[in-house]
Design an enzyme around this catalytic site. Structure first.
Site, PDB file in Angstrom:
ATOM      1  N   CYS B  16      -3.164 -16.958 -56.893  1.00  0.00           N
ATOM      2  CA  CYS B  16      -3.874 -18.179 -57.208  1.00  0.00           C
ATOM      3  C   CYS B  16      -3.999 -19.015 -55.943  1.00  0.00           C
ATOM      4  O   CYS B  16      -3.729 -20.202 -55.920  1.00  0.00           O
ATOM      5  CB  CYS B  16      -3.085 -18.895 -58.300  1.00  0.00           C
ATOM      6  SG  CYS B  16      -4.037 -20.099 -59.149  1.00  0.00           S
ATOM      7  N   GLY B  17      -4.421 -18.313 -54.860  1.00  0.00           N
ATOM      8  CA  GLY B  17      -4.685 -18.996 -53.600  1.00  0.00           C
ATOM      9  C   GLY B  17      -6.153 -19.404 -53.563  1.00  0.00           C
ATOM     10  O   GLY B  17      -6.758 -19.687 -54.595  1.00  0.00           O
ATOM     11  N   GLY B  18      -6.716 -19.417 -52.356  1.00  0.00           N
ATOM     12  CA  GLY B  18      -8.110 -19.853 -52.203  1.00  0.00           C
ATOM     13  C   GLY B  18      -9.062 -19.086 -53.103  1.00  0.00           C
ATOM     14  O   GLY B  18      -9.904 -19.671 -53.792  1.00  0.00           O
ATOM     15  N   ASP B 240      -7.341  -5.400 -40.137  1.00  0.00           N
ATOM     16  CA  ASP B 240      -8.034  -5.799 -41.354  1.00  0.00           C
ATOM     17  C   ASP B 240      -9.355  -5.027 -41.489  1.00  0.00           C
ATOM     18  O   ASP B 240      -9.720  -4.577 -42.577  1.00  0.00           O
ATOM     19  CB  ASP B 240      -8.282  -7.317 -41.316  1.00  0.00           C
ATOM     20  CG  ASP B 240      -8.748  -7.843 -42.659  1.00  0.00           C
ATOM     21  OD1 ASP B 240      -8.013  -7.645 -43.654  1.00  0.00           O
ATOM     22  OD2 ASP B 240      -9.854  -8.418 -42.725  1.00  0.00           O
ATOM     23  N   LYS B 244     -10.653  -2.133 -44.421  1.00  0.00           N
ATOM     24  CA  LYS B 244     -11.962  -2.032 -45.082  1.00  0.00           C
ATOM     25  C   LYS B 244     -12.585  -0.664 -44.837  1.00  0.00           C
ATOM     26  O   LYS B 244     -13.159  -0.061 -45.744  1.00  0.00           O
ATOM     27  CB  LYS B 244     -12.884  -3.142 -44.567  1.00  0.00           C
ATOM     28  CG  LYS B 244     -12.370  -4.541 -44.927  1.00  0.00           C
ATOM     29  CD  LYS B 244     -13.195  -5.651 -44.285  1.00  0.00           C
ATOM     30  CE  LYS B 244     -12.513  -7.007 -44.523  1.00  0.00           C
ATOM     31  NZ  LYS B 244     -13.165  -8.107 -43.777  1.00  0.00           N
ATOM     32  N   GLY B 361     -15.154 -16.050 -47.156  1.00  0.00           N
ATOM     33  CA  GLY B 361     -15.284 -17.344 -47.822  1.00  0.00           C
ATOM     34  C   GLY B 361     -14.766 -17.226 -49.234  1.00  0.00           C
ATOM     35  O   GLY B 361     -15.035 -16.245 -49.929  1.00  0.00           O
TER      36      GLY B 361
HETATM   37  N1  NAP Z   1     -10.764 -15.602 -48.546  1.00  0.00           N
HETATM   38  C1  NAP Z   1     -11.624 -14.674 -48.150  1.00  0.00           C
HETATM   39  O1  NAP Z   1     -12.610 -14.938 -47.454  1.00  0.00           O
HETATM   40  C2  NAP Z   1     -11.405 -13.249 -48.564  1.00  0.00           C
HETATM   41  C3  NAP Z   1     -12.451 -12.315 -48.412  1.00  0.00           C
HETATM   42  C4  NAP Z   1     -12.255 -11.004 -48.871  1.00  0.00           C
HETATM   43  C5  NAP Z   1     -11.030 -10.647 -49.425  1.00  0.00           C
HETATM   44  N2  NAP Z   1     -10.020 -11.562 -49.515  1.00  0.00           N
HETATM   45  C6  NAP Z   1      -8.754 -11.148 -50.084  1.00  0.00           C
HETATM   46  O2  NAP Z   1      -8.506 -11.887 -51.253  1.00  0.00           O
HETATM   47  C7  NAP Z   1      -7.096 -12.030 -51.441  1.00  0.00           C
HETATM   48  C8  NAP Z   1      -6.753 -13.486 -51.680  1.00  0.00           C
HETATM   49  O3  NAP Z   1      -7.136 -14.230 -50.550  1.00  0.00           O
HETATM   50  P1  NAP Z   1      -6.742 -15.770 -50.444  1.00  0.00           P
HETATM   51  O4  NAP Z   1      -7.478 -16.283 -49.268  1.00  0.00           O
HETATM   52  O5  NAP Z   1      -6.951 -16.405 -51.766  1.00  0.00           O
HETATM   53  O6  NAP Z   1      -5.173 -15.668 -50.140  1.00  0.00           O
HETATM   54  P2  NAP Z   1      -4.059 -16.814 -50.273  1.00  0.00           P
HETATM   55  O7  NAP Z   1      -4.736 -18.147 -50.265  1.00  0.00           O
HETATM   56  O8  NAP Z   1      -3.040 -16.498 -49.284  1.00  0.00           O
HETATM   57  O9  NAP Z   1      -3.470 -16.618 -51.741  1.00  0.00           O
HETATM   58  C9  NAP Z   1      -2.652 -15.549 -52.078  1.00  0.00           C
HETATM   59  C10 NAP Z   1      -2.103 -15.788 -53.457  1.00  0.00           C
HETATM   60  O10 NAP Z   1      -1.361 -14.637 -53.867  1.00  0.00           O
HETATM   61  C11 NAP Z   1      -0.127 -15.072 -54.406  1.00  0.00           C
HETATM   62  N3  NAP Z   1       0.872 -14.018 -54.336  1.00  0.00           N
HETATM   63  C12 NAP Z   1       1.640 -13.625 -53.301  1.00  0.00           C
HETATM   64  N4  NAP Z   1       2.454 -12.623 -53.668  1.00  0.00           N
HETATM   65  C13 NAP Z   1       2.198 -12.379 -54.970  1.00  0.00           C
HETATM   66  C14 NAP Z   1       2.730 -11.474 -55.939  1.00  0.00           C
HETATM   67  N5  NAP Z   1       3.684 -10.601 -55.612  1.00  0.00           N
HETATM   68  N6  NAP Z   1       2.245 -11.515 -57.199  1.00  0.00           N
HETATM   69  C15 NAP Z   1       1.258 -12.387 -57.549  1.00  0.00           C
HETATM   70  N7  NAP Z   1       0.739 -13.261 -56.685  1.00  0.00           N
HETATM   71  C16 NAP Z   1       1.210 -13.269 -55.402  1.00  0.00           C
HETATM   72  C17 NAP Z   1       0.219 -16.290 -53.603  1.00  0.00           C
HETATM   73  O11 NAP Z   1       1.200 -17.021 -54.295  1.00  0.00           O
HETATM   74  P3  NAP Z   1       1.741 -18.458 -53.805  1.00  0.00           P
HETATM   75  O12 NAP Z   1       0.650 -19.409 -54.279  1.00  0.00           O
HETATM   76  O13 NAP Z   1       2.990 -18.602 -54.554  1.00  0.00           O
HETATM   77  O14 NAP Z   1       1.841 -18.391 -52.335  1.00  0.00           O
HETATM   78  C18 NAP Z   1      -1.137 -16.974 -53.545  1.00  0.00           C
HETATM   79  O15 NAP Z   1      -1.379 -17.678 -54.731  1.00  0.00           O
HETATM   80  C19 NAP Z   1      -6.454 -11.471 -50.165  1.00  0.00           C
HETATM   81  O16 NAP Z   1      -5.999 -10.147 -50.430  1.00  0.00           O
HETATM   82  C20 NAP Z   1      -7.585 -11.443 -49.169  1.00  0.00           C
HETATM   83  O17 NAP Z   1      -7.449 -10.423 -48.196  1.00  0.00           O
HETATM   84  C21 NAP Z   1     -10.197 -12.857 -49.129  1.00  0.00           C
END
Ligand code: NAP
Ligand code: NAP
Lengths: 384, 384
Positions: B16-18, B240, B244, B361
């Site tokens: 539940c991150g970004g 990274d 992909k 994004g």
């Molecule tokens: N943002 C982008 O542009 C983008 C693009 C393509 C793919 N992605 C992928 O999308 C995913 C999420 O990205 P994000 O930017 O949202 O990351 P983020 O902001 O770091 O959020 C990660 C979330 O995962 C939670 N988490 C960590 N360990 C966990 C577990 N064992 N079980 C359940 N939840 C857990 C974290 O919990 P806490 O809140 O407790 O820390 C946090 O809520 C990543 O894998 C990233 O590579 C992102």
């Protein structure tokens, strides 16, 4: 690993021209691949402009591969479907009985095993059959733009159960344009604008014009290379592009029809089919366009722009015609006969989503149709 | 027009991150749109790194929109999921019990209403839960690359029922790369090569280098603009991108793993995290790369080429690193942080299928995840 259950998709194909025959060929050659993926296509009927060849028992496993291959060979040699009689347990129905038999099959299979009615014809005449098939719970896949570009009510009826229809190959052949736009819409990302170069022929014409050639020479060369319709005015008039634009506009939710689209033809009515034959157009008509096109290309180039024949769908409907575009935009950079589509939305605001590639050809068009058929597989009965 | 039947998709969200928060936001704001399309998403659980908030009755209609909105607000303010207790009929489970509860839910719902387990975390730790969910007949959607890029057996297990998994956002965020490649494969059009620029950060770095800037300046600016990971070496190292590439290669049927991929890092190990801190790298490390990068850019430019950091998947596996490319190719023309992917196949032989646009994004990544969830709808119970 558990053996995946398999889906069986009965298919009736309308239209056995360049695209339809490639589709049958792909279906046969993909059998091992599809078996691995747990899906099987069984063709139970094939129709052309005059008749329908249909399996004696539409619940059967369908035409065997030898028969499918022979259908392709016969149709490509110009023989009628009737020449296939006796090569398998099938019957022939002539029009108009053929149409009744399509509806019978849709009725029988629609609510039992399901049926995919595939339209690879190039006529408006199939629309009644397609609507009937939808009424009976069948799925529909189209490469044919015409049923989607007639009366709005027909479009609405055909897409009324949106999960049961696919029409990727109507825009940009196999290019994943409709699938991508559909994904964007489903994710709630509102599309504000689509701009595209959706005619390989006109793309070729525009890039040759950019190189300084005369439109009369370009059109004659394109015609001799088989890049154009038999009458090149069918390309130059822009109606085929307008049909693609209409499909995209309707997909975006616009309740518009062909008459609402502003289409700029590259030739005036004095040079049209009512005024002169194809030969006369090629020999003395098209040359009359040289000077004005040269001027437009030059005017654009003075501003650092290039001329493109584009289709633009925005909030104000759909426009089709010549536009001056920056040399350095995805559309401006386009060379040759590739299609390109730019999609603007909240997620693709400053920089659009761009999809580019070959937008015509029997092989890729048929591949798009086949991918569409397979995309319906979850709606079909699984066998263990 | 017949009212379309509707599919109900129960969802448990991990992470539940970004991205995860944007997904919840999109789910709430798309309710009216999805209702029109005859589909409803009900979120019955949300987990983060320490706990899982789950509906008292997972057969219920799920968290209401007020609770979903509050979850987003709380998580974005840094509050734990436990702060939401009492705001609806739900319970909290701490790790490791939380994991057991995910599997319980998958067991209960997998074979009845169905369940989509959505992974928007950034950890390998979810792979066991995902495999468990697959075993119980659940669907899986991932934005998280890690579960697909570990042991080959894990990948194989996760995709063993290929209709029940989607992972569009793992490559190019919301760009329709995986969906398009999957369509091409299904249509029996064999893909011979995929080349892409799959890192927005490295795309930005390369296009600034092309403009004559020093890599040390570019990296510092990018870091200050928030374009890089907290430690920019996480981008510059290429891992990274390699992840992909591995997902694409495995999708094409290659039985390879991370260690089989040739990855060129933009910094030598003497400047790596084991040798110096992020700050030291930015202050005195990265400047040591200026001269050699300048030389490579110049060498490329002398041949009319540009330097790009690309991922290339061919019959000989997957390579990741710097390549000299014609200025006038889709990759060579790329400017800024857009991703671009070129796909070569029988249908796209001389001229590739090109997909380009924002490849990162939270908004577009979450939109891609949502489109994936909706794409599974035909597997879910329809209610009249
Ligand atoms: N943002 C982008 O542009 C983008 C693009 C393509 C793919 N992605 C992928 O999308 C995913 C999420 O990205 P994000 O930017 O949202 O990351 P983020 O902001 O770091 O959020 C990660 C979330 O995962 C939670 N988490 C960590 N360990 C966990 C577990 N064992 N079980 C359940 N939840 C857990 C974290 O919990 P806490 O809140 O407790 O820390 C946090 O809520 C990543 O894998 C990233 O590579 C992102
Ligand atoms: N080829 C491409 O690059 C491309 C790209 C995108 C979309 N498309 C679309 O795909 C469709 C097929 O193209 P094509 O090149 O294969 O056309 P084609 O070669 O002209 O073939 C048309 C086929 O439709 C049959 N037909 C005509 N009227 C029919 C009717 N009432 N019921 C059933 N079949 C009927 C014809 O029968 P006969 O054999 O008896 O004449 C013929 O077999 C067209 O709508 C076209 O616009 C084509």
């Amino acid at each position: 690993m558990p053996k995946p259950v398999s889906s069986v998709l009965p298919v009736v194909l309308l239209g056995c021209g360049g695209v339809g025959r490639h589709l049958l060929h792909h279906i046969v050659s993909c059998r091992p691949l599809h078996a691995k993926q747990g899906v099987a296509i069984r063709v139970v009927g094939v129709g052309d402009s005059s008749s329908l060849l249909v399996a004696d028992d539409v619940h059967s496993s369908g035409f065997d591969d030898a028969l499918l291959t022979n259908i392709c060979a016969a149709k490509s040699a110009g023989s009628p479907l009737s020449s296939l009689l006796g090569q398998g347990p099938c019957q022939l129905f002539k029009k108009p009985e053929a149409n009744g038999k399509v509806i019978d099959t849709a009725t029988v299979l629609g609510r039992s095993s399901g049926l995919v009615l595939v339209d690879c014809s190039a006529t408006y005449d199939t629309v009644g059959l397609l609507k009937g098939a939808v009424d009976h719970g069948c799925c529909v896949v189209l490469a044919n733009k015409k049923p989607l570009t007639g009366a709005y009510e027909d479009f609405e009826k055909l897409v009324s159960n949106f999960r049961r229809i696919r029409f990727e190959s109507t825009v940009g052949a196999g290019l994943p344009v409709i699938a991508s736009v559909t994904r964007i819409i489903a994710s709630g990302d509102p599309i504000s604008r689509i701009v595209g170069s959706l005619s390989g022929t006109l793309g070729y014409v525009m890039s040759e014009l950019e190189d300084g050639k005369k439109i009369s020479e370009i059109v004659k060369t394109a015609k001799s290379l088989g890049y154009t319709e038999p009458d090149p005015r069918d390309d130059l008039g822009g109606m085929d592009v307008a049909r693609k634009g209409l499909i995209l506009a309707r997909l975006l939710g616009q309740r518009i029809s062909m008459e609402d689209i502003n289409v700029e033809s590259l030739y005036p009515s004095e040079l049209g089919p009512d005024a002169m034959s194809t030969n006369d157009f090629l020999e003395s008509g098209v040359v009359q366009l040289d000077k004005s096109m040269e001027e437009r290309v030059r005017a654009a180039s003075l501003k650092g722009n290039v001329l493109r024949y584009v289709c633009e769908i925005g909030t104000a409907g759909c426009q089709v015609g010549l536009r001056e575009l920056p040399k350095d935009s995805p559309l401006g950079r386009l060379r040759g006969s590739d299609n390109v589509v730019e999609v603007y939305s909240r997620c693709y605001e400053s920089s659009p989503l761009v999809i580019q590639g070959a937008g015509a050809g029997n092989d890729t068009t048929a591949a798009g149709v086949l991918a569409d058929i397979l995309d319906l597989q979850d709606l079909f009965q699984k066998t263990a």
